[in-house]
Design a protein around this motif. Structure first.
Motif, PDB file in Angstrom:
ATOM      1  N   PRO A  69       1.622   0.563  14.424  1.00  0.00           N
ATOM      2  CA  PRO A  69       0.998   1.644  15.276  1.00  0.00           C
ATOM      3  C   PRO A  69       0.263   2.510  14.159  1.00  0.00           C
ATOM      4  CG  PRO A  69       3.265   2.059  15.195  1.00  0.00           C
ATOM      5  CD  PRO A  69       3.258   0.778  14.716  1.00  0.00           C
ATOM      6  N   TYR A  70       0.429   2.870  13.142  1.00  0.00           N
ATOM      7  CA  TYR A  70      -0.445   3.964  12.339  1.00  0.00           C
ATOM      8  C   TYR A  70      -1.350   3.390  11.448  1.00  0.00           C
ATOM      9  CZ  TYR A  70       3.020   7.105  14.718  1.00  0.00           C
ATOM     10  OH  TYR A  70       3.868   7.837  15.446  1.00  0.00           O
ATOM     11  N   GLY A  71      -1.348   2.103  11.314  1.00  0.00           N
ATOM     12  CA  GLY A  71      -2.210   1.253  10.408  1.00  0.00           C
ATOM     13  C   GLY A  71      -1.961   1.475   8.898  1.00  0.00           C
ATOM     14  N   PRO A  72      -2.475   0.544   8.092  1.00  0.00           N
ATOM     15  CA  PRO A  72      -2.311   0.723   6.795  1.00  0.00           C
ATOM     16  C   PRO A  72      -2.706   2.135   6.113  1.00  0.00           C
ATOM     17  CG  PRO A  72      -3.881  -1.001   7.167  1.00  0.00           C
ATOM     18  CD  PRO A  72      -3.453  -0.459   8.513  1.00  0.00           C
ATOM     19  N   ALA A  73      -2.324   2.402   4.901  1.00  0.00           N
ATOM     20  CA  ALA A  73      -2.725   3.275   4.247  1.00  0.00           C
ATOM     21  C   ALA A  73      -4.059   2.897   3.620  1.00  0.00           C
ATOM     22  CB  ALA A  73      -1.773   3.682   3.045  1.00  0.00           C
ATOM     23  N   ASN A 127       1.388   0.544   0.881  1.00  0.00           N
ATOM     24  CA  ASN A 127       1.639  -0.541   1.832  1.00  0.00           C
ATOM     25  C   ASN A 127       2.664  -1.349   1.704  1.00  0.00           C
ATOM     26  OD1 ASN A 127      -0.231   0.740   3.271  1.00  0.00           O
ATOM     27  ND2 ASN A 127      -1.917  -0.065   2.374  1.00  0.00           N
ATOM     28  N   SER A 128       2.955  -1.676   0.511  1.00  0.00           N
ATOM     29  CA  SER A 128       4.032  -2.884  -0.041  1.00  0.00           C
ATOM     30  C   SER A 128       5.032  -2.300  -0.529  1.00  0.00           C
ATOM     31  CB  SER A 128       3.338  -3.490  -1.008  1.00  0.00           C
ATOM     32  OG  SER A 128       3.005  -2.680  -2.229  1.00  0.00           O
ATOM     33  N   LEU A 136       8.396   1.241   0.271  1.00  0.00           N
ATOM     34  CA  LEU A 136       8.880   2.411   1.075  1.00  0.00           C
ATOM     35  C   LEU A 136       8.573   3.624   0.356  1.00  0.00           C
ATOM     36  CD1 LEU A 136      12.257   0.934   2.082  1.00  0.00           C
ATOM     37  CD2 LEU A 136      10.416   0.831   3.516  1.00  0.00           C
ATOM     38  N   TYR A 137       7.510   4.398   0.588  1.00  0.00           N
ATOM     39  CA  TYR A 137       7.055   5.423  -0.200  1.00  0.00           C
ATOM     40  C   TYR A 137       7.308   6.987   0.502  1.00  0.00           C
ATOM     41  CZ  TYR A 137       4.730   2.801  -3.736  1.00  0.00           C
ATOM     42  OH  TYR A 137       4.468   1.784  -4.777  1.00  0.00           O
ATOM     43  N   GLY A 138       7.618   6.439   1.790  1.00  0.00           N
ATOM     44  CA  GLY A 138       8.074   8.049   2.590  1.00  0.00           C
ATOM     45  C   GLY A 138       6.938   8.781   2.952  1.00  0.00           C
ATOM     46  N   GLY A 139       5.728   8.009   2.839  1.00  0.00           N
ATOM     47  CA  GLY A 139       4.541   9.070   3.049  1.00  0.00           C
ATOM     48  C   GLY A 139       3.893   9.466   1.969  1.00  0.00           C
ATOM     49  N   GLN A 140       4.543   9.373   0.957  1.00  0.00           N
ATOM     50  CA  GLN A 140       4.125  10.078  -0.589  1.00  0.00           C
ATOM     51  C   GLN A 140       2.824   9.469  -0.996  1.00  0.00           C
ATOM     52  OE1 GLN A 140       7.136  10.723  -3.348  1.00  0.00           O
ATOM     53  NE2 GLN A 140       8.669  11.267  -1.663  1.00  0.00           N
ATOM     54  N   MET A 141       2.075  10.066  -1.784  1.00  0.00           N
ATOM     55  CA  MET A 141       0.910   9.635  -2.387  1.00  0.00           C
ATOM     56  C   MET A 141       0.361  10.329  -3.648  1.00  0.00           C
ATOM     57  SD  MET A 141      -1.843  10.728   0.408  1.00  0.00           S
ATOM     58  CE  MET A 141      -3.170  10.160  -0.597  1.00  0.00           C
ATOM     59  N   ILE A 142      -0.487   9.743  -4.479  1.00  0.00           N
ATOM     60  CA  ILE A 142      -1.077  10.530  -5.364  1.00  0.00           C
ATOM     61  C   ILE A 142      -1.640  11.779  -4.972  1.00  0.00           C
ATOM     62  CG2 ILE A 142      -3.206   9.267  -5.338  1.00  0.00           C
ATOM     63  CD1 ILE A 142      -3.241   9.194  -8.453  1.00  0.00           C
TER      64      ILE A 142
END
Length: 279
Positions: free
Chosen positions: A81-85, A92-93, A95-101
């Motif tokens: 529902p929220y689409g890919p990052a 996207n590949s 389990l990052y828990g919403g974390q990003m650089i």
């Protein structure tokens, strides 16, 4: 043979080998036998293991599997529902828990000189066991998500949590694994029991969480429908072939002067084909 050679070969007799220290056997003055105490400990361990799902015998395939081998055909998976990052696409590949650089500056304490730098998530490659699938899944997870999985009680509980925040944290990979786990019979039975406890009607429960028997009936109905459709397509193909042959025969009759128009030629062609079938 010299004595040194005999000692090397091991054939030299030594008096020391005749005397061995007697092994002391400590006496016990307890009223219960050690074997009985061990049996009680085993029964207690079995009871603890039965009540704790994480300590139960895992069974199944204990080798690690990639997510693509677990998911199989991804056409049936509903869209996330929220689409890919779009900014940190490797999330996207896994389990990052919403974390990003993240980006920022290193500030010198003396001159306050700023130097650009970045912070990347602590990503780990881990084999995480799924109780519902009875398989280990090779996943890229961050250290924070790994702590949450341990706190929730396993991968299945982490993926099946229904809060909106958790759904946002899952990402496309977690969403696909969540769908795959929800198709297992144990999870379906669990959802059906929860729905019955909440007082939902049986028709609603069967529509949202169909049992294994209902799924088998639906699969059999779909298979029967496909067979009937293939039979109809075969009959239509045969009828199309008959019409094509009748048109060719009608044109041939008209060219030879046997009939006056195409309509009479078609009638004659169908009449002769019926006579051939009767004979």
């Amino acid at each position: 043979m010299p004595p040194r050679c005999q000692s090397i070969s091991g054939s030299l007799f030594t008096v020391r080998s005749l005397f061995r220290a007697a092994q002391s056997t400590p006496r016990t003055f307890t009223t219960s036998s050690p074997l009985r105490d061990q049996d009680l400990d085993d029964e207690f361990d079995d009871e603890v293991i039965e009540n704790d799902p994480l300590r139960r015998p895992k069974g199944g395939d204990l080798g690690s599997h990639l997510p693509k081998h677990i998911l199989g055909n991804t056409d049936q998976i509903p869209p996330y529902p929220y689409g890919p990052a779009l900014l940190y696409k490797q999330s996207n590949s896994g389990l990052y828990g919403g974390q990003m650089i993240q980006f920022g500056n290193n500030v010198s304490p003396d001159t306050e000189t700023k130097t650009r730098r970045n912070w990347k998530p602590n990503v780990l490659n881990k084999n995480i066991y799924s109780i519902a699938l009875k398989k280990k899944i090779r996943l890229r997870v961050t250290a924070g998500v790994l702590k949450i999985i341990d706190r929730e009680g396993g991968l299945d509980e982490y993926l099946l949590k229904e809060s909106e925040t958790r759904i946002k944290e899952l990402g496309p990979m977690g969403w696909a694994l969540r769908w795959r786990i929800m198709q297992t019979p144990d999870i379906i039975a669990r959802f059906r029991a929860d729905a019955e406890a909440r007082g939902l009607s049986q028709s609603t429960i069967d529509s949202y969480w169909p049992s294994v028997e209902i799924l088998k009936e639906r699969a059999a109905a779909v298979e029967q429908m496909q067979k009937e459709q293939s039979v109809r397509e075969g009959l239509s193909a045969d009828s199309d072939e008959e019409d094509r042959l009748a048109w060719r025969a009608a044109k041939r009759y008209l060219k030879r002067g046997i009939v006056n128009d195409l309509e009479d030629g078609l009638k004659l062609a169908f009449l002769r084909s019926e006579r051939r079938l009767d004979s």
